[in-house]
Scaffold this active site. Structure first.
Site, short mmCIF file in Angstrom:
data_model
loop_
_atom_site.label_atom_id
_atom_site.label_comp_id
_atom_site.label_asym_id
_atom_site.label_seq_id
_atom_site.Cartn_x
_atom_site.Cartn_y
_atom_site.Cartn_z
N ARG A 181 0.80 -1.22 0.00
CA ARG A 181 0.00 0.00 0.00
C ARG A 181 0.83 1.27 0.00
NH1 ARG A 181 -3.53 -2.66 4.70
NH2 ARG A 181 -1.40 -3.33 5.12
N HIS A 197 9.04 -22.53 8.14
CA HIS A 197 10.49 -22.29 7.99
C HIS A 197 11.32 -23.35 8.71
CE1 HIS A 197 10.19 -20.28 11.94
NE2 HIS A 197 11.48 -20.42 12.03
N HIS A 251 5.47 -26.13 13.55
CA HIS A 251 6.88 -26.51 13.66
C HIS A 251 7.06 -27.84 14.42
CE1 HIS A 251 7.29 -22.53 12.21
NE2 HIS A 251 7.39 -21.89 13.36
N LYS A 298 7.83 -19.49 25.66
CA LYS A 298 8.57 -18.23 25.52
C LYS A 298 9.11 -17.84 26.88
CE LYS A 298 6.97 -16.88 21.30
NZ LYS A 298 7.88 -16.87 20.15
C1 BG6 Z 1 7.81 -18.46 14.34
C2 BG6 Z 1 6.95 -18.04 15.49
O1 BG6 Z 1 7.09 -19.24 13.43
O2 BG6 Z 1 8.91 -19.23 14.82
C3 BG6 Z 1 7.75 -17.27 16.52
O3 BG6 Z 1 5.88 -17.23 15.01
C4 BG6 Z 1 8.96 -18.06 16.94
O4 BG6 Z 1 6.94 -16.96 17.65
C5 BG6 Z 1 9.74 -18.54 15.72
O5 BG6 Z 1 9.76 -17.23 17.76
C6 BG6 Z 1 10.85 -19.48 16.13
O6 BG6 Z 1 11.66 -19.72 15.02
P1 BG6 Z 1 13.20 -20.11 15.20
O7 BG6 Z 1 13.66 -20.36 13.82
O8 BG6 Z 1 13.84 -18.92 15.87
O9 BG6 Z 1 13.21 -21.31 16.08
#
Ligand code: BG6
Length: 525
Positions: free
Chosen positions: A70, A213, A275, A375
């Site tokens: 935007r 990821h 994950h 966390k």
């Molecule tokens: C993300 C989450 O997908 O993964 C985050 O939204 C988290 O909250 C992160 O901190 C952790 O990724 P990595 O690669 O640092 O273990």
């Protein structure tokens, strides 16, 4: 055809793992359109990874990137902003020649996501790139926006004639179209299904790349290599030899200014559903016939399908949630979750969760899988610990001799990526003393280089059309099938008494009960 100068001096020569990426099949020419390009993900992850790919990997010279967002930027402003972002992420790895080569590939379309005129301008830009650079109609649409925009963008792409469904026979003539989406893929099973239906109305599954990821991490990919490129582990990788498995994703950071996002997510949606279930599937899957996108993902889905459903009574005993209050992490004061911007002062969102899962199949029946994530824990560690059965008879049970601890194989994903095997050894001396010792493998020392970033790997795979490391529709929906009853159960319960753990501690004491009830303990990390 392309008037783009070739990439800057490559760094592959000094980084053997980057050489690995270089040796892979060069992707065909294409244009990547990033929606929401002004956002955090693009700055921190996508642009630095794309820069690395452009300067270090044999991407075609015509590879181009169009930003769509935007803000009223033009191409120059876009390039300047991206230079700042890439330099902040990669520091002195960015050099003038590399940046110039990269910057020429960037252009920008300013538009609201729901404005059809913006998509017409995008179409014109893509046609121009096809003609001037020879990108051949190959397009990747990367949705780096909040998920609420996904349907709006997809519908507008379709209306503009940009969302071509894959038809194998005409793929070569008119180019291909791929869609990349970021998690969260829905917030429960029905919403994930609705999102998938929406996407399926426009794209075939073979065009959809759902990014997790974790699957781009070298160490996560190594789980497959460790299991299926070594002969000695697979015969003992089952209920006859393994007592239980612990999967830990511990983070020392809090929610880092993402209060509004996290209030909608919580640990179960943010980490476990995606994950942790990805890691669990790779650890527990059967050997695939071949390593390809279909076989690997088929086997992973079967693990999720075999997980015993969690229902009310089981959830009450086998699932624990927590939220951090104020405390100290790494010697610094940490605010409580509820004191974070964007978080409700009486929020009942979980920042920690632990659970016990059972996989009811021939390989794993009776072997509990304990998962925990949180966390503001004392340290950042992601690992899988496979604990083997105790020895059947105590041959060294003399006076003062403790029974040997069970063998534990630990696969450390991050940091200090590596693998350790813990086993019993005789302490030197006249007496029979036994102590556990570790046999260690460290990635850092064995390979003397770090691998490509998670996003580099995944972006390259998407360009090459390899979906192996992306989540498939049935995988995502099956994961939601497991966690949705927990979300529903929590919604029916009285509000939890939060906070229930201090920032900098290992989570709420109730989490210990899940595993100690079975006569086991969480590993001390
Ligand atoms: C993300 C989450 O997908 O993964 C985050 O939204 C988290 O909250 C992160 O901190 C952790 O990724 P990595 O690669 O640092 O273990």
């Amino acid at each position: 055809m392309s008037g783009i100068a070739t990439a800057a001096p490559n760094r592959a020569a000094i980084n053997p793992l980057r050489e690995g990426l270089r040796l892979e099949q060069t992707p065909p020419p294409c244009t990547m359109v990033i929606f929401g390009v002004t956002g955090d993900l693009t700055h921190r992850k996508l642009m630095p990874s794309l820069y690395e790919l452009v300067v270090d990997t044999p991407l075609p010279a015509s590879f181009s990137i169009v930003g769509f967002a935007r803000r009223p930027w033009d191409d120059e402003k876009f390039r300047t902003e991206m230079q700042t972002a890439v330099t902040a992420a990669l520091k002195d790895q960015v050099d003038t020649a590399g940046w110039q080569s990269f910057a020429q590939r960037l252009s920008y379309v300013s538009s609201n996501f729901d404005d059809p005129a913006g998509y017409q301008r995008l179409k014109e830009e893509l046609d121009r790139l096809d003609q001037e650079r020879g990108t051949g109609g190959n397009r990747i649409f990367y949705l780096a926006t909040p998920p609420s925009y996904y349907p709006i963008i997809i519908n507008n792409l379709k209306a503009a004639g940009l969302a071509k469904r894959a038809i194998p026979t005409d793929a070569d003539q008119h180019g291909w179209t791929r869609l990349v989406i970021e998690k969260p893929f829905g917030h429960d099973f029905p919403s994930a299904q609705a999102l998938n239906n929406e996407i399926a109305g426009t794209f075939s599954e073979s065009q959809v790349y759902r990014i997790d990821h974790y699957l781009g991490k070298e160490t996560v990919q190594n789980l497959l290599v460790f299991r299926f490129a070594n002969g000695i582990f697979e015969p003992i990788w089952n209920r006859q030899y393994i007592d239980h498995v612990q999967i830990t994703v511990a983070e020392s950071i809090g929610i880092e200014g993402r209060g509004e996002f996290y209030e909608e997510a919580g640990a179960l949606r943010d980490i476990v559903q995606n994950h942790m279930f990805q890691i669990l599937s790779l650890i527990a899957m059967e050997p695939p016939g071949v390593i390809d996108e279909r076989s690997v993902r088929d086997e992973k889905v079967q693990v999720l399908q075999a997980i015993s459903p969690l229902r009310g009574a089981t959830i009450a005993t086998d699932v624990v949630r927590g939220q951090y209050g104020p405390g100290w992490v790494g010697g610094a004061v940490a605010h409580g979750y509820r004191q974070t911007n964007g978080v409700a002062p009486d929020s009942s969102v979980e920042t920690y969760m632990a659970m016990k899962l059972r996989i009811d199949n021939w390989r794993w029946a009776g072997v509990p899988f304990y998962l925990r994530t949180g966390k503001c824990l004392p340290q950042r560690t992601t690992e899988i610990a496979v604990q083997f059965n105790r020895v059947p008879a105590l041959l060294f049970a003399g006076s003062g001799t403790m029974p040997p601890e069970p063998n534990v194989l630990t696969l450390r994903i991050q940091p200090d990526a590596g693998i350790s095997l813990r086993f019993a050894a005789k302490v030197p001396g006249a007496e029979m003393q036994i102590r556990s010792v570790n046999m260690d493998f460290f990635y850092g020392t064995a390979f003397s280089a770090t691998g490509p970033d998670d996003y580099e790997r995944l972006l390259l795979d998407c360009m090459r059309g390899d979906q192996t490391l992306f989540a498939r529709r049935d995988e995502v929906e099956q994961a939601w099938t497991i966690v949705t009853p927990i979300l529903e159960y929590w919604a029916r319960q009285p509000r939890p008494i939060f906070p229930n753990y201090e920032a900098g501690s290992w989570g709420p004491p109730e989490a210990d009960a899940i595993i100690e009830r079975d006569g086991r303990r969480w590993r001390r990390l």
